[in-house]
Each structure stands twice: as C-alpha cells, then as structure tokens.
Design a protein around this motif. Structure first.
Motif, mmCIF file in Angstrom:
data_model
loop_
_atom_site.group_PDB
_atom_site.id
_atom_site.type_symbol
_atom_site.label_atom_id
_atom_site.label_comp_id
_atom_site.label_asym_id
_atom_site.label_seq_id
_atom_site.Cartn_x
_atom_site.Cartn_y
_atom_site.Cartn_z
ATOM 1 N N MET A 36 0.832 -1.212 0.000
ATOM 2 C CA MET A 36 0.000 0.000 0.000
ATOM 3 C C MET A 36 0.861 1.254 0.000
ATOM 4 O O MET A 36 0.575 2.220 -0.703
ATOM 5 C CB MET A 36 -0.938 -0.002 1.213
ATOM 6 N N ILE A 37 1.934 1.236 0.793
ATOM 7 C CA ILE A 37 2.842 2.388 0.837
ATOM 8 C C ILE A 37 3.478 2.620 -0.533
ATOM 9 O O ILE A 37 3.549 3.755 -1.031
ATOM 10 C CB ILE A 37 3.934 2.183 1.916
ATOM 11 N N MET A 38 3.906 1.517 -1.179
ATOM 12 C CA MET A 38 4.542 1.634 -2.490
ATOM 13 C C MET A 38 3.585 2.246 -3.512
ATOM 14 O O MET A 38 3.962 3.134 -4.284
ATOM 15 C CB MET A 38 4.999 0.248 -2.971
ATOM 16 N N ILE A 39 2.338 1.760 -3.493
ATOM 17 C CA ILE A 39 1.348 2.278 -4.448
ATOM 18 C C ILE A 39 1.091 3.758 -4.184
ATOM 19 O O ILE A 39 1.073 4.585 -5.097
ATOM 20 C CB ILE A 39 0.037 1.477 -4.343
ATOM 21 N N ALA A 40 0.939 4.100 -2.921
ATOM 22 C CA ALA A 40 0.659 5.488 -2.555
ATOM 23 C C ALA A 40 1.785 6.400 -3.024
ATOM 24 O O ALA A 40 1.549 7.496 -3.539
ATOM 25 C CB ALA A 40 0.485 5.588 -1.041
ATOM 26 N N LYS A 41 3.041 5.923 -2.876
ATOM 27 C CA LYS A 41 4.184 6.743 -3.257
ATOM 28 C C LYS A 41 4.241 6.962 -4.760
ATOM 29 O O LYS A 41 4.632 8.015 -5.225
ATOM 30 C CB LYS A 41 5.480 6.072 -2.787
ATOM 31 N N LYS A 42 3.876 5.930 -5.511
ATOM 32 C CA LYS A 42 3.923 6.043 -6.970
ATOM 33 C C LYS A 42 2.913 7.059 -7.477
ATOM 34 O O LYS A 42 3.150 7.747 -8.454
ATOM 35 C CB LYS A 42 3.640 4.676 -7.601
ATOM 36 N N ARG A 43 1.793 7.095 -6.799
ATOM 37 C CA ARG A 43 0.738 8.013 -7.240
ATOM 38 C C ARG A 43 1.027 9.443 -6.825
ATOM 39 O O ARG A 43 0.780 10.371 -7.567
ATOM 40 C CB ARG A 43 -0.606 7.595 -6.638
ATOM 41 N N ALA A 44 1.541 9.624 -5.637
ATOM 42 C CA ALA A 44 1.668 10.949 -5.029
ATOM 43 C C ALA A 44 2.449 11.948 -5.888
ATOM 44 O O ALA A 44 1.942 13.045 -6.135
ATOM 45 C CB ALA A 44 2.281 10.823 -3.643
ATOM 46 N N PRO A 45 3.670 11.615 -6.379
ATOM 47 C CA PRO A 45 4.445 12.624 -7.094
ATOM 48 C C PRO A 45 3.736 13.114 -8.351
ATOM 49 O O PRO A 45 3.774 14.304 -8.648
ATOM 50 C CB PRO A 45 5.731 11.886 -7.475
ATOM 51 N N LYS A 46 3.058 12.235 -9.086
ATOM 52 C CA LYS A 46 2.349 12.633 -10.312
ATOM 53 C C LYS A 46 1.298 13.687 -10.005
ATOM 54 O O LYS A 46 1.201 14.713 -10.678
ATOM 55 C CB LYS A 46 1.657 11.428 -10.941
ATOM 56 N N ALA A 47 0.509 13.425 -8.989
ATOM 57 C CA ALA A 47 -0.553 14.353 -8.616
ATOM 58 C C ALA A 47 0.041 15.694 -8.245
ATOM 59 O O ALA A 47 -0.443 16.748 -8.663
ATOM 60 C CB ALA A 47 -1.343 13.781 -7.444
ATOM 61 N N ALA A 48 1.161 15.694 -7.524
ATOM 62 C CA ALA A 48 1.774 16.938 -7.074
ATOM 63 C C ALA A 48 2.328 17.739 -8.257
ATOM 64 O O ALA A 48 2.186 18.949 -8.314
ATOM 65 C CB ALA A 48 2.892 16.629 -6.074
ATOM 66 N N ALA A 49 2.940 17.043 -9.222
ATOM 67 C CA ALA A 49 3.564 17.739 -10.342
ATOM 68 C C ALA A 49 2.546 18.502 -11.176
ATOM 69 O O ALA A 49 2.812 19.613 -11.631
ATOM 70 C CB ALA A 49 4.287 16.727 -11.226
ATOM 71 N N GLY A 50 1.381 17.939 -11.325
ATOM 72 C CA GLY A 50 0.360 18.576 -12.149
ATOM 73 C C GLY A 50 -0.306 19.762 -11.491
ATOM 74 O O GLY A 50 -0.899 20.586 -12.160
ATOM 75 N N GLN A 51 -0.217 19.806 -10.194
ATOM 76 C CA GLN A 51 -1.012 20.818 -9.495
ATOM 77 C C GLN A 51 -0.159 21.691 -8.589
ATOM 78 O O GLN A 51 -0.123 21.517 -7.372
ATOM 79 C CB GLN A 51 -2.098 20.119 -8.650
ATOM 80 N N LEU A 52 0.535 22.623 -9.173
ATOM 81 C CA LEU A 52 1.258 23.604 -8.354
ATOM 82 C C LEU A 52 0.279 24.677 -7.905
ATOM 83 O O LEU A 52 -0.636 25.046 -8.649
ATOM 84 C CB LEU A 52 2.372 24.253 -9.174
ATOM 85 N N THR A 53 0.491 25.147 -6.700
ATOM 86 C CA THR A 53 -0.363 26.256 -6.246
ATOM 87 C C THR A 53 0.070 27.528 -6.989
ATOM 88 O O THR A 53 1.163 27.566 -7.584
ATOM 89 C CB THR A 53 -0.196 26.494 -4.724
ATOM 90 N N ASP A 54 -0.751 28.549 -6.941
ATOM 91 C CA ASP A 54 -0.433 29.798 -7.648
ATOM 92 C C ASP A 54 0.883 30.395 -7.156
ATOM 93 O O ASP A 54 1.696 30.886 -7.933
ATOM 94 C CB ASP A 54 -1.578 30.812 -7.449
ATOM 95 N N ALA A 55 1.075 30.351 -5.849
ATOM 96 C CA ALA A 55 2.318 30.887 -5.259
ATOM 97 C C ALA A 55 3.521 30.150 -5.812
ATOM 98 O O ALA A 55 4.540 30.763 -6.166
ATOM 99 C CB ALA A 55 2.258 30.742 -3.739
ATOM 100 N N GLU A 56 3.388 28.805 -5.913
ATOM 101 C CA GLU A 56 4.499 27.989 -6.420
ATOM 102 C C GLU A 56 4.790 28.322 -7.882
ATOM 103 O O GLU A 56 5.943 28.422 -8.300
ATOM 104 C CB GLU A 56 4.167 26.497 -6.275
ATOM 105 N N LYS A 57 3.708 28.524 -8.664
ATOM 106 C CA LYS A 57 3.897 28.847 -10.086
ATOM 107 C C LYS A 57 4.644 30.167 -10.228
ATOM 108 O O LYS A 57 5.580 30.289 -11.031
ATOM 109 C CB LYS A 57 2.532 28.967 -10.784
#
Lengths: 176, 159
Positions: free
Chosen positions: B124-145
């Motif tokens: 479960m941890i492995m699956i969660a880790k694989k998913r997490a970075p993809k989701a983060a890369a696509g969605q930067l907050t406005d401040a981050e952009k």
C-alpha cells in the motif's frame, strides 16, 4: 535520505533469519522438555527386577533426592553411560532404575557383569510406567527432589561433562 | 495368456485381501463410531520418538504402545478429548498435531498473519508513493507557479 534506510531492510531480514538458523544448528529438536517437571513421580505397581515376586510402588524408591534412570540392555547408549552411573553411585548419589521393555534375564546378567549402581530396579516389561513418565526412549534420567517431585529430565547418556555442567547442580538443589 | 492373466488377478486379490485383513485385525472394533474416533486420534497424535510422524505412520515401538493405549481408552468409552488430555499430560503439547493457542504458541498461530499484514502495508505504501508525485507535479499552487517563473527568469538572466 529516508529511502536509503529502506534499502537496508533486506540485509537486516537476512541477518535476522541467519541468526535464527545458526542458533537452530546447535539445538537438538529431539530433546523435549518433560511435561512432568514440577509434578510428583506417578504411582505404579510393578515387580522388582532382581526379585520379581516382590511388588514395588513409588514409595519403594524411598526418600529423595534421587536419579530415576530409564535403561535397557537393547540400548547402546545405556551401555555407554553405565560406567559413569557406577562412579556416581560410589560417590553416594542415589540412583533408582526403570528397566524399560527389556528381557529380565538379560537385564539381571547385565547388572551382574557390569556392576549395579541402582538401589532398586523396577521391571517395566510392558512400558506402562514409562508411558506415565512420558518416556520416549532410553536412556532418560529424571532428577527427583526430597518431596518426590520431578525437577528435571535429561535425555541421552549421563557422562562426566553433562554431570558437571548441569546435572550435579540440579541434583544438589533437589536435596535442599 | 488368459490363465496367466487370471493368475495375476487372483494373486493381487489375495495380497490385497491379506493386507486389508492385517490392518483390521490389529485393532478390531465392533462399534463403527469408536473405530472412526480411533483412526482420527492416531492420525492426530504425534510420535515423540520419531518426530514428524503420527503414531499411525510410525513403526517405532513407542508408537505401537501409544496406539495400544489409545485403542484401550477408546474401547473403554473415552472421548477424543480425554485421550488427547491423557497424552498431553505425559508428553506435553508436542504430542498433539493441533497445539493449543497460548503465549508460547502465538508466533506459530499468528506469525503468518503478521507477515501478511506487513506485506499488505508495504504494498500500500509503495502504491501510494507512486501516485503521489504525479498528482503533485500537475497541481502547483499559484504561489508555487509564481516562484517557478521567477526562478526560471533568474536562471535565464544569469546565463
């Protein structure tokens, strides 16, 4: 940085398994702890080996501490330990014998030829008393304390090394 | 040819009949329920002498003694539990192929489930880790952009 620690996991698992298996190399799975430790010697009604008209029971063993030694003439390891039992008896250790599923004539000849370290020998031709004691082979030696309670069971031959390393202390404690 | 065939069949039949007879003769029962109980017991009681065999499998003298004792007790009407208790009192838990659940046997009973749990959590941890970075890369907050833009501009001006 954290991920590096996870890389060590297989090594740690290997070490744990290795320690377990290494320790197993030196433990003999055939040595079972007796279920009778802490319990009194069970009662029985059996003839005396040297005098089969004479019936014996647990009171015939007299006062503890004593060693209850299970032996038979068909058992080579019993032959190996016999000399040392003679030595112990000469030093004043009280030993009673359980002649286990043996030919009585052969057993009597054995004692006549090799010396008799036993204060009494019970003739258990059918092995019934042995089952009550949880005996699963010969030789086995039980240490019985002053109250007639079994304190320890040793499987295999009693020799100088086993006696000095373990049994002597237990025998002394059984007499306290 | 047919006589030889008949002879062979007869021979096999005789051998089979003799061996079947021997198996029954050793421990004769009149009561089928008692016989079933006896068969069950000798396949559950472990021979203390020849480990990893039941007393039914083993040819050791002690196994025979214990079978005889089991036979005697079953014939006298002892329940299955009474026979097992009798053996455990003398030979310890070792003698029964179904050890009781107690502290010293927890590892035995629950160990496999613990390993299963560790494996499931790990996956479960492995699956969660694989998913997490993809989701983060696509969605930067406005401040981050905004910060990203700034950094890239700096980088351009430096070169």
């Amino acid at each position: 940085m954290n991920k590096r620690i996870f890389l060590l996991l297989p090594l740690l698992a290997f070490v744990a398994v290795g320690v377990f298996f290494y320790s197993a190399l030196f433990s003999d799975p055939r040595e079972l702890e007796s279920a009778l430790v802490g319990k009194p010697v069970p009662d029985f009604q059996l003839p005396d080996l040297l005098n089969p008209q004479q019936q014996t029971d647990v009171s015939s063993f007299g006062e503890g501490p004593y060693l209850l030694n299970v032996w038979a003439t068909w058992c080579p390891t019993c032959r190996a330990e016999h000399e040392f039992l003679n030595t112990l008896a000469a030093q004043g250790v009280k030993i009673v014998g359980l002649n286990y599923k043996d030919e009585p004539t052969k057993a009597r000849r054995w004692l006549a030829q090799l010396g008799d370290p036993y204060v009494l020998n019970v003739l258990d031709y059918e092995g019934t008393f042995a089952i009550d004691l949880g005996v699963y082979g010969a030789p086995e030696t039980f240490i019985v304390d002053r109250q007639g309670v079994i304190q320890y069971r040793h499987v295999g031959d009693v020799n100088v090394r086993v006696w000095q390393e373990k049994l002597a202390d237990l025998y002394r404690q059984a007499g306290e | 040819m047919s006589t030889l065939y008949r002879f062979c069949v007869a021979l096999i039949a005789v051998i089979w009949a003799v061996s079947a007879q021997a198996a029954i003769d050793a421990y004769p029962f009149e009561d089928a329920a008692k016989e079933a109980q006896f068969r069950e017991l000798i396949n559950e009681i472990r021979c203390p002498k020849c480990q990893n065999q039941t007393i039914s499998d083993s040819d050791a003298g002690l196994a025979k003694d214990l079978k005889d004792k089991t036979y005697e007790m079953v014939q006298q009407g002892a329940s299955k539990q009474q026979v097992i208790d009798y053996m455990v009192q003398r030979y310890g838990d070792f003698v029964h192929y179904q050890p009781p659940i107690k502290q010293s046997t927890w590892v035995l009973w629950f160990g496999p489930f613990a390993f299963l749990l560790i494996a499931v959590v790990g996956v479960m941890i492995m699956i969660a880790k694989k998913r997490a970075p993809k989701a983060a890369a696509g969605q930067l907050t406005d401040a981050e952009k905004a910060r990203l833009q700034e950094l890239m501009k700096k980088d351009d001006s430096n070169s």
